[in-house]
Design an enzyme around this catalytic site. Structure first.
Site, PDB file in Angstrom:
ATOM      1  N   GLY A 184       0.800  -1.222   0.000  1.00 16.88           N
ATOM      2  CA  GLY A 184       0.000   0.000   0.000  1.00 16.88           C
ATOM      3  C   GLY A 184       0.829   1.267   0.000  1.00 16.88           C
TER       4      GLY A 184
ATOM      5  N   ASP B  71       2.087  -3.008   8.343  1.00 22.02           N
ATOM      6  CA  ASP B  71       1.886  -1.826   9.183  1.00 22.02           C
ATOM      7  C   ASP B  71       1.329  -2.202  10.547  1.00 22.02           C
ATOM      8  OD1 ASP B  71      -0.679  -2.592   8.562  1.00 22.02           O
ATOM      9  OD2 ASP B  71      -1.305  -0.671   7.716  1.00 22.02           O
TER      10      ASP B  71
ATOM     11  N   ALA C 297      37.193  22.154  32.002  1.00 22.91           N
ATOM     12  CA  ALA C 297      36.021  22.783  31.395  1.00 22.91           C
ATOM     13  C   ALA C 297      36.425  23.642  30.213  1.00 22.91           C
ATOM     14  CB  ALA C 297      35.293  23.627  32.427  1.00 22.91           C
TER      15      ALA C 297
ATOM     16  N   GLY D 255      -5.769  -4.531  -4.229  1.00 28.65           N
ATOM     17  CA  GLY D 255      -6.471  -4.994  -3.046  1.00 28.65           C
ATOM     18  C   GLY D 255      -5.761  -6.138  -2.338  1.00 28.65           C
TER      19      GLY D 255
ATOM     20  N   ARG E 150      -2.592   8.228   3.975  1.00 24.50           N
ATOM     21  CA  ARG E 150      -2.959   8.951   5.191  1.00 24.50           C
ATOM     22  C   ARG E 150      -1.749   9.362   6.031  1.00 24.50           C
ATOM     23  NH1 ARG E 150      -7.603   5.199   7.673  1.00 24.50           N
ATOM     24  NH2 ARG E 150      -6.589   3.636   6.361  1.00 24.50           N
TER      25      ARG E 150
ATOM     26  N   GLU F 273     -19.315  -4.925   5.973  1.00 24.45           N
ATOM     27  CA  GLU F 273     -18.785  -3.562   6.037  1.00 24.45           C
ATOM     28  C   GLU F 273     -19.822  -2.642   6.683  1.00 24.45           C
ATOM     29  OE1 GLU F 273     -15.694  -2.689   5.281  1.00 24.45           O
ATOM     30  OE2 GLU F 273     -15.358  -4.817   4.849  1.00 24.45           O
TER      31      GLU F 273
ATOM     32  N   SER G  11      41.494  24.282  31.871  1.00 23.84           N
ATOM     33  CA  SER G  11      40.261  24.823  31.290  1.00 23.84           C
ATOM     34  C   SER G  11      40.554  25.706  30.092  1.00 23.84           C
ATOM     35  CB  SER G  11      39.520  25.641  32.349  1.00 23.84           C
ATOM     36  OG  SER G  11      39.149  24.820  33.437  1.00 23.84           O
TER      37      SER G  11
ATOM     38  N   ARG H 199      50.106  31.648  26.084  1.00 27.16           N
ATOM     39  CA  ARG H 199      49.234  32.742  26.500  1.00 27.16           C
ATOM     40  C   ARG H 199      49.841  34.064  26.040  1.00 27.16           C
ATOM     41  NH1 ARG H 199      48.759  31.004  32.831  1.00 27.16           N
ATOM     42  NH2 ARG H 199      47.372  29.209  32.583  1.00 27.16           N
TER      43      ARG H 199
END
Length: 434
Positions: free
Chosen positions: A11, A102, A353, A81, A15, A149, A378, A413
């Site tokens: 199928g 499904d 960190a 079908g 939907r 049905e 850090s 640095r």
């Protein structure tokens, strides 16, 4: 077991309102049809999947995980079908179970009562307090007399609460006899399996109803159904692992992929997400952490950490807002606010960190190797490819662009400069002695 299985997956699933074929929509990490196939292979060595819409795409996805599956392309132009779907399938066994692709919640255990019955046709049914929208199943003297049905129901028939759950067990000779007799003289111009039930009943065949739990036989036809099915699948997955010894705090807030596995004494806090084929062993995954296709062993992770695919974390402590990607960490502490990508970090190392492995230069990704007992201060940037040997200290705020030898201190640095009274001159506040 002397049973062949046909799984209907032809199928379009309009939907769902999606370009993705309905049966490939994922539930708990896997395409929903995988669950039906897994169940089928537990009860049969002869499994056929019927395809039509995006057949090649679905077949490719199925064969990526399963072996021994046969595929049948439905002649949809001439025989649409459910009845048309099962035509011209050479099954090996004398009984044929027809499942739906499904229907992801059905299990071998849920099918067992159907498989144990001996009838020309055995069909699943369940009772609904409000059966609106369903065809009614008329049962008398323990056998199905008719499937009507809803649009064809009289007021009396509409009061029937028994409806068709959509799974059938046919004797092969029943299919062989009645499939050639099907016609498409109906509003949809399709060939219906339910017409076989009608013809078989007219010839005095035995059609046995089996009442089943609606939850296990729930079909998925919309995004709402998909979400509902996933909720039920998650309940199953969580229950399975809690019964196996996993502690879960507020389990309804936890998402676990169906492919994930747990070993030993594990704890999952609220809001945890475990994705893919992750393996968690004797570990504590703390609140709102995401683990995706990763291996966690003897570690604590989180809260609010992210362990991405390809990562292995062993004997480590990973704190909040730490992201690990395709890295192996063994005996590592990374407390907070770090990104560790494409890295190998060994025992006793501490990641401060704000540490970042700069693994990507815009074209390629490179590796960072950190040895034992390394202290990373850090706000450090490690520009890959780079190797930090054992027993190294890296000062806070350092950008590392070269390998660092064992026992060294790495520091980079800019010399600190202080301009006195700059604040007051800049804002014109004057200040003391202004």
């Amino acid at each position: 077991m002397n049973i062949s299985v046909i799984i209907l997956a032809a199928g379009q699933g309009t939907r769902m309102k999606s370009e993705l074929p309905k049966v490939l929509h994922p539930i708990s990490g896997r395409p929903m049809i995988h669950y039906a196939i897994e169940t089928a292979q537990r009860i049969s060595d002869d499994v056929t999947v019927v395809l039509f819409h995006q057949a090649e795409r679905i077949e490719k996805e199925i064969t990526r995980e399963f072996e021994g599956i046969r595929f049948k392309l439905q002649d949809h132009a001439n025989y649409p079908g459910t009845g048309g779907a099962v035509m011209d399938i050479a099954t090996r066994h004398d009984r044929v179970l027809v499942l739906n692709g499904d229907m992801p919640l059905v299990t071998a255990e849920a099918l067992e009562p159907i498989l144990q019955k001996d009838g020309d046709i055995v069909m699943s049914v369940f009772d609904l307090p409000d059966p609106s929208g369903y065809g009614r199943v008329v049962v008398e003297n323990g056998e199905v007399q008719a499937i009507v049905e809803e649009k064809d129901c009289t007021p009396e028939l509409k009061r029937i609460e028994t409806v068709n759950a959509g799974v059938y067990l046919f004797k092969k000779e029943v299919l062989d006899r009645y499939l050639p007799l099907l016609d498409n003289d109906n509003a949809q111009a399709e060939y219906y399996l339910t017409d076989i039930v009608k013809m078989a009943r007219e010839e005095g065949r035995h059609i046995i109803p089996v009442w089943v739990e609606e939850a296990a036989f729930k079909g998925v036809n919309s995004r709402y159904d998909l979400a509902h099915a996933e909720e039920m699948m998650q309940e199953r997955i969580r229950e399975r692992w809690m019964r196996a010894g996993v502690t879960m705090h507020l389990p309804s807030t936890i998402f676990i992929d169906s492919r994930a596995t747990f070993h030993g004494d594990c704890t999952l806090d609220n809001g945890v997400t475990i994705l893919g084929a992750s393996v968690v062993t004797a570990s504590h995954i703390k609140s709102h952490t995401v683990v995706e296709e990763a291996d966690i062993k003897n570690s604590s992770v989180g809260p609010m950490a992210r362990i991405r695919p390809g990562s292995v974390v062993i004997d480590s402590q990973i704190g909040n807002f730490v992201e690990v990607k395709k890295s192996k960490l063994t005996g590592v502490k990374a407390g907070h606010l770090s990104y560790l990508g494409d890295a190998e970090i060994e025992e006793g190392s501490n990641i401060g960190a704000g540490t970042i492995t700069c693994n990507y230069d815009g074209r390629k990704k490179y590796k960072t190797k950190i040895g034992r007992n390394v202290f990373v201060g850090s706000d450090t940037q490690l520009v890959a490819p780079v190797t930090i040997e054992d027993n190294v200290m890296i000062a806070a705020g350092t950008t590392v662009t070269k390998d660092v030898k064992e026992g060294s201190l790495a520091i980079s640095r800019t010399p600190q400069k202080i301009v006195e009274r700059f604040f007051h001159r800049f804002f014109g506040t004057g200040g003391e002695n202004g």
